[in-house]
Design a protein around this motif. Structure first.
Motif, PDB file in Angstrom:
ATOM      1  N   ILE B  64       0.240  -2.788  13.370  1.00  0.00           N
ATOM      2  CA  ILE B  64       1.013  -2.428  12.180  1.00  0.00           C
ATOM      3  C   ILE B  64       2.074  -3.475  11.879  1.00  0.00           C
ATOM      4  O   ILE B  64       2.304  -3.836  10.728  1.00  0.00           O
ATOM      5  CB  ILE B  64       1.688  -1.041  12.380  1.00  0.00           C
ATOM      6  CG1 ILE B  64       0.636   0.047  12.511  1.00  0.00           C
ATOM      7  CG2 ILE B  64       2.632  -0.739  11.228  1.00  0.00           C
ATOM      8  CD1 ILE B  64      -0.174   0.285  11.278  1.00  0.00           C
ATOM      9  N   THR B  67       0.585  -6.831  10.105  1.00  0.00           N
ATOM     10  CA  THR B  67      -0.208  -6.829   8.867  1.00  0.00           C
ATOM     11  C   THR B  67       0.673  -6.340   7.726  1.00  0.00           C
ATOM     12  O   THR B  67       1.622  -5.586   7.950  1.00  0.00           O
ATOM     13  CB  THR B  67      -1.439  -5.906   8.986  1.00  0.00           C
ATOM     14  OG1 THR B  67      -0.995  -4.631   9.463  1.00  0.00           O
ATOM     15  CG2 THR B  67      -2.468  -6.456   9.939  1.00  0.00           C
ATOM     16  N   PRO B  68       0.391  -6.779   6.491  1.00  0.00           N
ATOM     17  CA  PRO B  68       1.275  -6.427   5.379  1.00  0.00           C
ATOM     18  C   PRO B  68       1.155  -4.955   4.983  1.00  0.00           C
ATOM     19  O   PRO B  68       0.087  -4.352   5.112  1.00  0.00           O
ATOM     20  CB  PRO B  68       0.809  -7.331   4.238  1.00  0.00           C
ATOM     21  CG  PRO B  68      -0.493  -7.857   4.632  1.00  0.00           C
ATOM     22  CD  PRO B  68      -0.675  -7.692   6.089  1.00  0.00           C
ATOM     23  N   LEU B  70       1.190  -3.698   2.044  1.00  0.00           N
ATOM     24  CA  LEU B  70       0.260  -3.523   0.922  1.00  0.00           C
ATOM     25  C   LEU B  70      -1.158  -3.283   1.432  1.00  0.00           C
ATOM     26  O   LEU B  70      -1.876  -2.412   0.934  1.00  0.00           O
ATOM     27  CB  LEU B  70       0.310  -4.763   0.019  1.00  0.00           C
ATOM     28  CG  LEU B  70      -0.478  -4.696  -1.273  1.00  0.00           C
ATOM     29  CD1 LEU B  70      -0.030  -3.551  -2.147  1.00  0.00           C
ATOM     30  CD2 LEU B  70      -0.366  -6.004  -2.037  1.00  0.00           C
ATOM     31  N   GLY B  71      -1.546  -4.049   2.464  1.00  0.00           N
ATOM     32  CA  GLY B  71      -2.857  -3.859   3.057  1.00  0.00           C
ATOM     33  C   GLY B  71      -2.990  -2.490   3.689  1.00  0.00           C
ATOM     34  O   GLY B  71      -4.009  -1.821   3.556  1.00  0.00           O
ATOM     35  N   GLN B  72      -1.920  -2.039   4.361  1.00  0.00           N
ATOM     36  CA  GLN B  72      -1.956  -0.727   5.020  1.00  0.00           C
ATOM     37  C   GLN B  72      -2.109   0.399   4.014  1.00  0.00           C
ATOM     38  O   GLN B  72      -2.881   1.339   4.202  1.00  0.00           O
ATOM     39  CB  GLN B  72      -0.687  -0.534   5.847  1.00  0.00           C
ATOM     40  CG  GLN B  72      -0.606  -1.477   7.034  1.00  0.00           C
ATOM     41  CD  GLN B  72       0.796  -1.619   7.555  1.00  0.00           C
ATOM     42  OE1 GLN B  72       1.697  -0.879   7.170  1.00  0.00           O
ATOM     43  NE2 GLN B  72       0.994  -2.597   8.417  1.00  0.00           N
ATOM     44  N   TYR B  74      -3.313   0.207   0.947  1.00  0.00           N
ATOM     45  CA  TYR B  74      -4.664   0.144   0.378  1.00  0.00           C
ATOM     46  C   TYR B  74      -5.650   0.777   1.347  1.00  0.00           C
ATOM     47  O   TYR B  74      -6.559   1.504   0.957  1.00  0.00           O
ATOM     48  CB  TYR B  74      -5.079  -1.302   0.121  1.00  0.00           C
ATOM     49  CG  TYR B  74      -4.584  -1.893  -1.184  1.00  0.00           C
ATOM     50  CD1 TYR B  74      -4.321  -1.077  -2.280  1.00  0.00           C
ATOM     51  CD2 TYR B  74      -4.412  -3.261  -1.328  1.00  0.00           C
ATOM     52  CE1 TYR B  74      -3.874  -1.615  -3.466  1.00  0.00           C
ATOM     53  CE2 TYR B  74      -3.967  -3.821  -2.514  1.00  0.00           C
ATOM     54  CZ  TYR B  74      -3.698  -2.988  -3.580  1.00  0.00           C
ATOM     55  OH  TYR B  74      -3.270  -3.537  -4.749  1.00  0.00           O
ATOM     56  N   PHE B  75      -5.461   0.479   2.612  1.00  0.00           N
ATOM     57  CA  PHE B  75      -6.372   0.980   3.637  1.00  0.00           C
ATOM     58  C   PHE B  75      -6.372   2.507   3.639  1.00  0.00           C
ATOM     59  O   PHE B  75      -7.425   3.135   3.617  1.00  0.00           O
ATOM     60  CB  PHE B  75      -5.961   0.441   5.002  1.00  0.00           C
ATOM     61  CG  PHE B  75      -7.125   0.176   5.896  1.00  0.00           C
ATOM     62  CD1 PHE B  75      -7.844  -0.996   5.784  1.00  0.00           C
ATOM     63  CD2 PHE B  75      -7.512   1.113   6.833  1.00  0.00           C
ATOM     64  CE1 PHE B  75      -8.932  -1.239   6.588  1.00  0.00           C
ATOM     65  CE2 PHE B  75      -8.597   0.874   7.646  1.00  0.00           C
ATOM     66  CZ  PHE B  75      -9.309  -0.304   7.528  1.00  0.00           C
TER      67      PHE B  75
END
Lengths: 209, 222
Positions: B64, B67-68, B70-72, B74-75
């Protein structure tokens, strides 16, 4: 996902790296202003830091992006995004480096003054080399934040890694695979830095004992 | 520069913007509560005797934190529907914020627990203090005092991070600003005012936490 789509992701990665590489010069300037001993410079730098640390990066990017357009400057999105990131990094690095400059023992500055070194020599040869060592773990920690932050350039339409990922996943309808890969690429960038920062921090603690 | 500033539409939208502020604070608060639950649970698991559990927590924290957000988000937004859970954007945002903040909370809380000297607890036992008194006075209060500054700055960071939830159009300040921008094309004015509102919110939170710190946690050490 075919080969071209993967190469497209890697192209986005290139911009992510380039964006992260910017910003240190502004940070050094802010840190020096903040420790200059001139009241208006210190106040100005403090206000700048408060403004940029108290607002979200996304908003800063929006305001710079639209603000520069208002000023009649027709710039590439790449240029305005980098200006936004430089301003953002300047505030955070400025504060980190101010702390490190102040952590250099006072006697060092006084000794340099006693040797009648001027401000530039004092900073260049005595204070900054020591301050940089102290600041290294925190600087690397912020670098990780900055690399993760570059993903926000995607929201204002700049094609870096994250936006490349959403574009590809809209083409092949495999959001989990593509987003997972994008996150893995960010992780591959940030994790070694995090480990290095933690290692430096441990070493600094043992050195101070 | 021959641009005429026009704050009219933004001022008209001010009530809506203030609701956006409430949305932002609501997201941040619920995210923080979830983050604290994950943080405390994570610390307990991280100290467990089962090595795989410990590794799992460490892997979670590293994944966590590297990683950005925004990616989380979206995920969470795209992954949960695949396993059949469909949530509205607000709940998605709260889960993403809680998971993200939780990873940081684990590290902060662990640091606080480790800062308690074992000898202090032993001294409490030697004085014949009860377990609850030892926990309250010797473990909890000093630990809370040690982690309070980092926990509050983490909370302010979380408040600013909620702006990214606009990417999945959750209701908060940034998305309200974006709506005003779309309707009136006053981009600079809208985002300028939204930025100032964020600044006001983080300033207010900082003052509030400083008060709480001074009122409940500061006491003379010597």
């Amino acid at each position: 996902m075919d080969k071209n789509q993967f190469l497209f992701l890697l192209g986005g990665l290139k911009w992510t790296l380039a964006l992260s590489a910017l910003g240190s010069v502004a940070g050094l300037g802010v840190a020096l202003a903040r420790t200059s001993g001139r009241r208006w410079l210190e106040r100005g730098a403090a206000a700048y830091i408060a403004l940029f640390q108290g607002t979200p990066l996304l908003m800063q990017l929006f305001v710079v992006y639209y603000g520069l357009a208002l000023a009649g400057l027709k710039l590439d999105p790449w240029v305005s995004v980098s200006i936004g990131f430089t301003l953002h990094a300047g505030a955070f690095l400025g504060e980190i480096w101010r702390g490190s400059i102040e952590a250099v023992p006072r006697g060092q500055v006084e000794a340099a003054k006693a040797l009648s070194l001027n401000y530039i020599d004092r900073m260049k040869d005595v204070v900054l080399p020591q301050a940089i060592r102290i600041s290294l773990p925190a600087t690397i920690g912020f670098l990780v934040q900055l690399i993760k932050g570059t993903s926000l350039a995607a929201i204002i339409g700049f094609t870096e890694l994250m936006r490349a990922g959403t574009i590809v996943s809209n083409q092949n309808f495999k959001p989990l695979l593509v987003l997972g890969l994008v996150c893995a690429l960010y992780f591959a960038l940030c994790w070694p830095l995090s480990l290095y920062g933690a290692w430096l921090e441990r070493r600094l603690v043992t050195a101070a004992r | 520069m021959n641009y005429k500033f026009d704050f009219g539409p933004v001022i008209e939208g001010l009530p809506e913007l203030l609701w956006g502020c409430a949305g932002t604070l609501g997201l941040a608060l619920s995210g923080m509560v979830l983050a604290l639950i994950i943080g405390i649970g994570g610390v307990l698991l991280r100290d467990s005797r089962l090595a795989p559990l410990r590794w799992l927590v460490i892997a979670f924290v590293e994944a966590i934190r590297n990683t950005p957000f925004l990616g989380q988000i979206y995920f969470v937004f795209f992954a949960l529907p695949i396993v059949g859970i469909r949530l509205d954007p607000t709940l998605t945002a709260i889960i993403a914020l809680g998971v993200n903040g939780g990873a940081y909370a684990i590290e902060i809380i662990r640091g606080g627990v480790q800062s308690i000297n074992k000898g202090q607890v032993e001294a409490g036992l030697a004085l014949g203090l009860s377990r609850t008194l030892i926990f309250r006075l010797i473990v909890l209060k000093p630990a809370l005092r040690a982690i309070f500054p980092s926990l509050t700055s983490q909370f302010i960071m979380l408040t600013l991070t909620t702006s990214i939830a606009s990417a999945i159009s959750a209701y908060e300040l940034t998305s309200v600003g974006q709506a005003i921008e779309t309707n009136t094309f006053r981009s600079f004015e809208a985002y300028g005012v939204v930025t100032l509102l964020y600044l006001a919110m983080s300033w207010m939170l900082m003052q509030m936490f400083a008060r709480i710190n001074a009122r409940f946690l500061l006491y003379p050490v010597k």
